[in-house]
Design a protein around this motif. Structure first.
Motif, PDB file in Angstrom:
ATOM      1  N   LEU A  40       0.761  -1.344   0.157  1.00  0.00           N
ATOM      2  CA  LEU A  40       0.125  -0.166   0.235  1.00  0.00           C
ATOM      3  C   LEU A  40       0.833   1.137  -0.101  1.00  0.00           C
ATOM      4  N   VAL A  41       1.865   1.379   1.066  1.00  0.00           N
ATOM      5  CA  VAL A  41       2.730   2.510   1.139  1.00  0.00           C
ATOM      6  C   VAL A  41       3.202   2.819  -0.529  1.00  0.00           C
ATOM      7  N   LYS A  42       3.848   1.733  -0.964  1.00  0.00           N
ATOM      8  CA  LYS A  42       4.716   1.807  -2.092  1.00  0.00           C
ATOM      9  C   LYS A  42       3.759   2.209  -3.231  1.00  0.00           C
ATOM     10  N   VAL A  43       2.630   1.609  -3.320  1.00  0.00           N
ATOM     11  CA  VAL A  43       1.653   1.817  -4.412  1.00  0.00           C
ATOM     12  C   VAL A  43       1.224   3.481  -4.410  1.00  0.00           C
ATOM     13  N   VAL A  44       0.634   3.844  -3.052  1.00  0.00           N
ATOM     14  CA  VAL A  44       0.206   5.179  -2.981  1.00  0.00           C
ATOM     15  C   VAL A  44       1.294   6.312  -3.233  1.00  0.00           C
ATOM     16  N   ALA A  45       2.532   5.943  -2.655  1.00  0.00           N
ATOM     17  CA  ALA A  45       3.665   6.884  -3.141  1.00  0.00           C
ATOM     18  C   ALA A  45       3.962   6.899  -4.410  1.00  0.00           C
ATOM     19  N   THR A  46       3.909   5.862  -5.157  1.00  0.00           N
ATOM     20  CA  THR A  46       4.268   5.743  -6.677  1.00  0.00           C
ATOM     21  C   THR A  46       3.054   6.493  -7.505  1.00  0.00           C
TER      22      THR A  46
END
Length: 167
Positions: A40-46
């Motif tokens: 989730l964190v990586k997807v949202v940041a990206t």
């Protein structure tokens, strides 16, 4: 059915791109040990980085849209940025639904793997709906609407196939 204005703002190439971006990231980032939180964190940041890059690129690309030479640079930049933001909201909005499924995993409502697979399958559905609605805006032919939904959803299915092959 969505009002035409909402469909115009959300049913864009940016919306399709947003869903594909989320699904593609989930395919790459998730493995059998992946936690929903990490994904989730990586997807949202990206998604946010790509959206900001899209705004920047669109603003630069549209700087010359005002043909009058005496338009001040600040006004030209504001117009170009506003135009790009209006046409790129779909990238963020379309990413919300799949990201919400990842949040279910973070909240332990479902397992991490169920959240990851649910995100991918929801991406297929969202792509299909976008394909259907865009053709429904100009055609009354049900078979054409369904064909568009199927072809658009097929891209999501390809991503799911990649997940199976990669992991």
């Amino acid at each position: 059915m969505l009002p035409n204005r909402a469909l115009e703002r959300l049913g864009t190439e940016s919306a399709v791109y947003g869903v594909i971006l989320v699904a593609g990231l989930v395919v790459i980032l998730s493995d059998s040990d992946a936690a929903s939180w990490d994904v989730l964190v990586k997807v949202v940041a990206t998604v946010l980085v790509f959206w900001a890059a899209h705004i920047y690129a669109g603003a630069v690309a549209h700087l010359g849209d005002e043909l009058e030479l005496d338009v001040p640079a600040g006004q030209r930049l504001a117009h170009a940025a506003r135009h790009t933001v209006e046409h790129s909201w779909g990238m963020l909005v379309s990413a919300l639904l799949p990201v919400t499924v990842l949040l279910l995993g973070v909240a332990n409502v479902v397992s991490d793997q169920a959240a990851i697979w649910g995100t991918l399958w929801l991406a297929v559905v969202v792509l299909g709906v976008l394909g259907y609605l865009k053709v429904a805006a100009w055609s009354q032919l049900q078979w054409l609407r369904i064909a568009s939904a199927s072809v658009t959803a097929l891209l999501g299915m390809v991503l799911i196939g990649l997940k199976v092959v990669i992991h």
